[in-house]
Every structure is written in C-alpha cells, then in structure tokens.
Enzyme design. Structure first.
Site, PDB file in Angstrom:
ATOM      1  N   HIS A   1       0.849  -1.192   0.000  1.00 13.60           N
ATOM      2  CA  HIS A   1       0.000   0.000   0.000  1.00 13.60           C
ATOM      3  C   HIS A   1       0.881   1.238   0.000  1.00 13.60           C
ATOM      4  O   HIS A   1       1.828   1.332   0.783  1.00 13.60           O
ATOM      5  CB  HIS A   1      -0.916  -0.004   1.222  1.00 13.60           C
ATOM      6  CG  HIS A   1      -1.861  -1.156   1.244  1.00 13.60           C
ATOM      7  ND1 HIS A   1      -1.477  -2.427   1.635  1.00 13.60           N
ATOM      8  CD2 HIS A   1      -3.159  -1.244   0.887  1.00 13.60           C
ATOM      9  CE1 HIS A   1      -2.508  -3.233   1.534  1.00 13.60           C
ATOM     10  NE2 HIS A   1      -3.549  -2.548   1.074  1.00 13.60           N
TER      11      HIS A   1
ATOM     12  N   ASP B   1      -7.373 -10.303   0.871  1.00 14.59           N
ATOM     13  CA  ASP B   1      -7.318  -8.879   0.545  1.00 14.59           C
ATOM     14  C   ASP B   1      -6.760  -8.046   1.702  1.00 14.59           C
ATOM     15  O   ASP B   1      -6.338  -8.592   2.733  1.00 14.59           O
ATOM     16  CB  ASP B   1      -8.678  -8.371   0.060  1.00 14.59           C
ATOM     17  CG  ASP B   1      -9.722  -8.205   1.157  1.00 14.59           C
ATOM     18  OD1 ASP B   1      -9.392  -8.282   2.364  1.00 14.59           O
ATOM     19  OD2 ASP B   1     -10.892  -7.981   0.819  1.00 14.59           O
ATOM     20  N   SER B   2      -6.778  -6.753   1.542  1.00 12.83           N
ATOM     21  CA  SER B   2      -6.208  -5.835   2.532  1.00 12.83           C
ATOM     22  C   SER B   2      -6.909  -5.900   3.884  1.00 12.83           C
ATOM     23  O   SER B   2      -6.363  -5.459   4.889  1.00 12.83           O
ATOM     24  CB  SER B   2      -6.278  -4.399   2.003  1.00 12.83           C
ATOM     25  OG  SER B   2      -5.555  -4.288   0.807  1.00 12.83           O
TER      26      SER B   2
END
Length: 177
Positions: free
Chosen positions: A46, A89-90
């Site tokens: 990110h 996922d995040s």
C-alpha cells in the site's frame, strides 16, 4: 423507411455476433493451446503517502493466494492468459478474481530473461465493494522473469483524492508447466 432500416439493424447485429464469436474463439484457443500456470501471491504493498499510518497498521500486506490459468505465447511472441485467482485482501477477506491478461514481451539481451508490460481485464469479488457482487476492473500489468516463471506486478491506482483508498501494488508469481 422501415425497409431501409431493417438491413442496417441486421448488419449491426451481425457485426456484434461476429465479434462475440471471434472473442469466444480466441479465448478457446488460449485455453486449448496454452500452458497450465499456477499463480502464487504474497505481497500487497500500500502506497505510504496514500494511507495514514493508522490505516497502514490495520491493513494486511500479506496477500497470500493461489490461482490457476492457461498462458499462450502467441504468434507475435507475446503472452495471453486466462486465469482465476483467490487471495487474502487488505482486510483479510477472500478476494476472488478471474480474467484475461495480455503482455507484450521483450527479451533482455541473450540472458533468457524477459520483461513484459500490458494489462488485465477481470472480474473481482470483494466483501467491501458491492457486497461481493463481481465487478469489472482493468489494471496495468508488468513482469520480469523467464517464459516459464515470472514475478508479476499489478497496480491498483488511487481512487480519488481521499486518503486510504487505492494505490496498491500487488506482487505475485506465475509458474507455467
């Protein structure tokens, strides 16, 4: 007037039918003639300037996942792939993806290495978007490696000017068999 419009409408319908048939034939060719490929993921980086420190501390950057597909080196020397993939996922939930990728491949001198650049068009299903209803996403794609094994990069651009949204680099591998 109606007699003139009918052939034009039929011609448009035929163009769409031909395009759809060509697309199906092209995808079938990749699936029938392509090499089996395993996809392994592990990193979702990110952007540090896009997310707050607090949000970065919450996010998962270990995007472990597994996928399967077929990759064909086409007559132009470029890679075309069909794939399905699931990763964490995040937010540590499953992210399901399936799609098509095209990469223009460039050999690196006489090293056996090659770099690729291209894009992918896929359907993604995530819990935090549209209540897991699959939605289409086009993303840029790059790679480095050999024809049979590559480290690949897909970039999710920042979505708007708000903090904590987008700017993610997904790093994964593709191993052809």
């Amino acid at each position: 007037m109606a007699l003139c419009a009918a052939p034009a409408a039929h011609a448009e319908e035929n163009k769409f039918s031909l395009l759809w048939q060509d697309t199906k034939d092209h995808m079938s060719n990749i699936w029938d003639k392509g090499d089996h490929a395993i996809y392994l993921s592990g990193v979702a980086h990110h952007g540090r300037s896009t997310y707050t420190r607090e949000k970065l501390n919450e996010l998962n950057e270990h995007a472990w996942g597994l996928g399967y597909g077929k990759t064909l080196r086409n007559e132009s020397g470029n890679d075309e792939s069909l794939y399905a993939f699931v990763l964490k996922d995040s937010h540590r939930h499953p992210q399901w993806m399936a799609g098509y990728a095209h990469e223009w491949v460039f050999p690196v001198a006489k090293t056996g290495l090659e770099v690729g650049i291209g894009g992918t068009a896929m359907l993604i299903s995530r819990q935090d978007y549209l209540h897991s209803v699959p939605f289409p996403v086009p993303l840029p794609l790059a790679s480095i490696g050999t024809q049979k094994g590559k480290i690949m990069f897909a970039y999710v651009p920042r979505l708007g000017s708000n903090k904590n949204n987008g700017d993610v680099l997904l790093i994964f591998g593709r191993i052809e068999m």
